[in-house]
Design a protein around this motif. Structure first.
Motif, PDB file in Angstrom:
ATOM      1  N   HIS A  67     -29.436  10.185  96.726  1.00  0.00           N
ATOM      2  CA  HIS A  67     -28.663  11.137  97.552  1.00  0.00           C
ATOM      3  C   HIS A  67     -29.584  11.802  98.374  1.00  0.00           C
ATOM      4  CE1 HIS A  67     -24.831  12.259  98.984  1.00  0.00           C
ATOM      5  NE2 HIS A  67     -25.559  13.524  98.899  1.00  0.00           N
ATOM      6  N   ALA A  68     -30.884  12.681  97.911  1.00  0.00           N
ATOM      7  CA  ALA A  68     -31.399  14.010  98.550  1.00  0.00           C
ATOM      8  C   ALA A  68     -32.275  13.191  99.864  1.00  0.00           C
ATOM      9  CB  ALA A  68     -32.234  14.457  97.412  1.00  0.00           C
ATOM     10  N   ARG A 115     -17.067  14.318  97.976  1.00  0.00           N
ATOM     11  CA  ARG A 115     -17.458  16.070  98.350  1.00  0.00           C
ATOM     12  C   ARG A 115     -18.844  16.409  96.776  1.00  0.00           C
ATOM     13  NH1 ARG A 115     -13.046  17.604  96.654  1.00  0.00           N
ATOM     14  NH2 ARG A 115     -12.479  18.318  95.164  1.00  0.00           N
ATOM     15  N   ASP A 116     -18.119  15.548  95.718  1.00  0.00           N
ATOM     16  CA  ASP A 116     -18.965  15.824  94.281  1.00  0.00           C
ATOM     17  C   ASP A 116     -20.070  16.134  93.966  1.00  0.00           C
ATOM     18  OD1 ASP A 116     -16.637  16.922  93.534  1.00  0.00           O
ATOM     19  OD2 ASP A 116     -15.857  14.512  92.164  1.00  0.00           O
ATOM     20  N   LEU A 117     -21.308  16.658  94.010  1.00  0.00           N
ATOM     21  CA  LEU A 117     -22.509  16.414  93.882  1.00  0.00           C
ATOM     22  C   LEU A 117     -23.216  16.028  92.865  1.00  0.00           C
ATOM     23  CD1 LEU A 117     -22.565  20.348  94.311  1.00  0.00           C
ATOM     24  CD2 LEU A 117     -23.343  19.046  96.034  1.00  0.00           C
ATOM     25  N   LEU A 175     -31.558  20.667 100.444  1.00  0.00           N
ATOM     26  CA  LEU A 175     -31.146  19.017  99.385  1.00  0.00           C
ATOM     27  C   LEU A 175     -29.883  19.734  98.420  1.00  0.00           C
ATOM     28  CD1 LEU A 175     -34.829  17.930  99.769  1.00  0.00           C
ATOM     29  CD2 LEU A 175     -32.822  17.452 101.840  1.00  0.00           C
ATOM     30  N   LEU A 176     -29.415  19.532  97.950  1.00  0.00           N
ATOM     31  CA  LEU A 176     -28.302  19.204  96.915  1.00  0.00           C
ATOM     32  C   LEU A 176     -27.914  17.489  96.361  1.00  0.00           C
ATOM     33  CD1 LEU A 176     -26.734  21.199  95.254  1.00  0.00           C
ATOM     34  CD2 LEU A 176     -25.239  21.482  97.793  1.00  0.00           C
ATOM     35  N   ALA A 177     -27.695  17.496  95.084  1.00  0.00           N
ATOM     36  CA  ALA A 177     -27.572  17.013  94.373  1.00  0.00           C
ATOM     37  C   ALA A 177     -28.246  16.663  93.105  1.00  0.00           C
ATOM     38  CB  ALA A 177     -28.354  15.466  94.992  1.00  0.00           C
TER      39      ALA A 177
END
Length: 366
Positions: free
Chosen positions: A102-103, A89-91, A74-76
């Motif tokens: 978002h996660a 695509r930016d985080l 899980l990446l935000a």
């Protein structure tokens, strides 16, 4: 799907400690249910990144490689000063609540994969053992790559109840809980409090992406299980993103396992993104890093695979010979030629991660 697994059975099983599957689906708009060739064809129509069309990962490709279990992220991010960017695509998000949402979307994607019988979320030791013995789909151990989406200490328990079993405190830059890659700070006061909450749940703490100071503080203050999911060796490729020999020794003293990553800039000194030709480095470079760790610690029990494939790059930034996920199996011949016994290769391909997670996953569901 079971027929595909039967076809893959002749291939040595893999356990990969780092794949950004949901990030690829949600932020890159990639349909991972496509064949790899079809996914690359669709992806090549986007023009927002130089690696578009160079995918190495799809669900069918992972099955072809006999990947039985992976740690799925899980990446935000939402640090103190997120940049103003607009690419999908930016985080980075303006507030942790947005990263939190978002996660949740990424976790919902893993739940959808489970309902579609394309994956299974593994929450307990029994889940792990049962799945490994009789895989009919891909097993997922869900992990935070950066904890910015965790809003408070009570939220830790909500995520844990959902199925999160591992976490890294931060990613690139400064986060809510720690300073990460490219910075020199340590843990924040919230970070130390988060460690104590993680200890109560025996969450596997991933030191990948921590600054040097942050890693030292984690090793001094966290008594739970520790891993380095996708990390290579600073002695071979200089840079803070890599592990120093001292850090490797400290991690091994904590019974950690280190996953070798296959991003070419972590395998070749002086790599310049979008400029260096991938043919300057091949898969033997990954074996060099495996060798280095094994020589430092005297055995093969603490090194494994954390590929990070399609983690914001494609086969334009992988070693020559690694064009698709199943090409990881070329490691077997290279390891054998370096003198690794079949049992050692099995340890690197899957046994070390299996043993690690058998010691930290709960016996029963929370």
């Amino acid at each position: 799907m079971s027929e595909m697994w039967e076809m893959a059975e002749s291939v040595t099983p893999l356990f990969d400690a780092h794949l950004d599957l949901a990030w690829n689906a949600l932020s890159f708009n990639r349909d991972l249910t496509l064949s790899l060739d079809d996914l690359c064809a669709v992806d090549s129509q986007y023009n927002d990144a130089p690696f578009r069309g160079n995918c190495t990962v799809s669900l069918d490709e992972l099955t072809r490689a006999n990947l039985r279990i992976c740690v799925a992220t899980l990446l935000a991010r939402s640090g103190p000063s997120p940049p103003f960017t607009t690419f999908r695509r930016d985080l980075d998000y303006a507030h942790p609540s947005i990263a939190h949402a978002h996660a949740h979307g990424q976790f919902a994607y893993y739940e959808w994969l489970e309902r579609a019988q394309r994956a299974r979320i593994l929450r307990t030791v029994d889940d792990l053992n049962t799945h490994w013995s009789n895989p009919e789909t891909l097993g997922l151990i869900v992990s935070f790559e950066g904890c910015d989406p965790i809003l408070d200490l009570d939220d830790v328990h909500r995520w844990y109840k959902m199925g999160v079993r591992a976490a890294g405190l931060t990613h690139y830059g400064a986060g809510q809980y720690a300073f990460g890659t490219g910075t020199t700070g340590g843990l924040t006061s919230r970070g130390f409090a988060l460690l104590r909450e993680f200890e109560s749940l025996n969450i596997a703490l991933d030191v990948t992406h921590l600054s040097d100071q942050g890693m030292a503080e984690v090793l001094n203050h966290y008594s739970g299980p520790i891993l380095a999911s996708h990390h290579n060796c600073r002695a071979l490729v200089p840079g803070q993103r890599q592990l120093s020999d001292g850090q490797i020794r400290e991690l091994i003293a904590r019974n950690a396992v280190i996953g070798i990553a296959f991003d070419a800039w972590m395998l070749y000194p002086g790599w310049v993104r979008c400029k260096t030709n991938r043919n300057v480095v091949n898969m033997s470079a990954a074996v060099d890093h495996i060798d280095h760790i094994c020589e430092l610690v005297g055995d093969t029990r603490h090194v494994a695979i954390g590929s990070d494939l399609d983690g914001g790059f494609g086969y334009d930034q992988t070693p020559a010979g690694l064009d698709r996920y199943s090409d990881l199996h070329s490691l077997k011949k290279l390891l054998f030629e370096r003198g690794y016994a079949p049992a050692d290769i099995k340890s690197i391909f899957h046994s070390n991660w299996l043993n690690f997670f058998r010691n930290c996953l709960p016996q029963i569901n929370a």
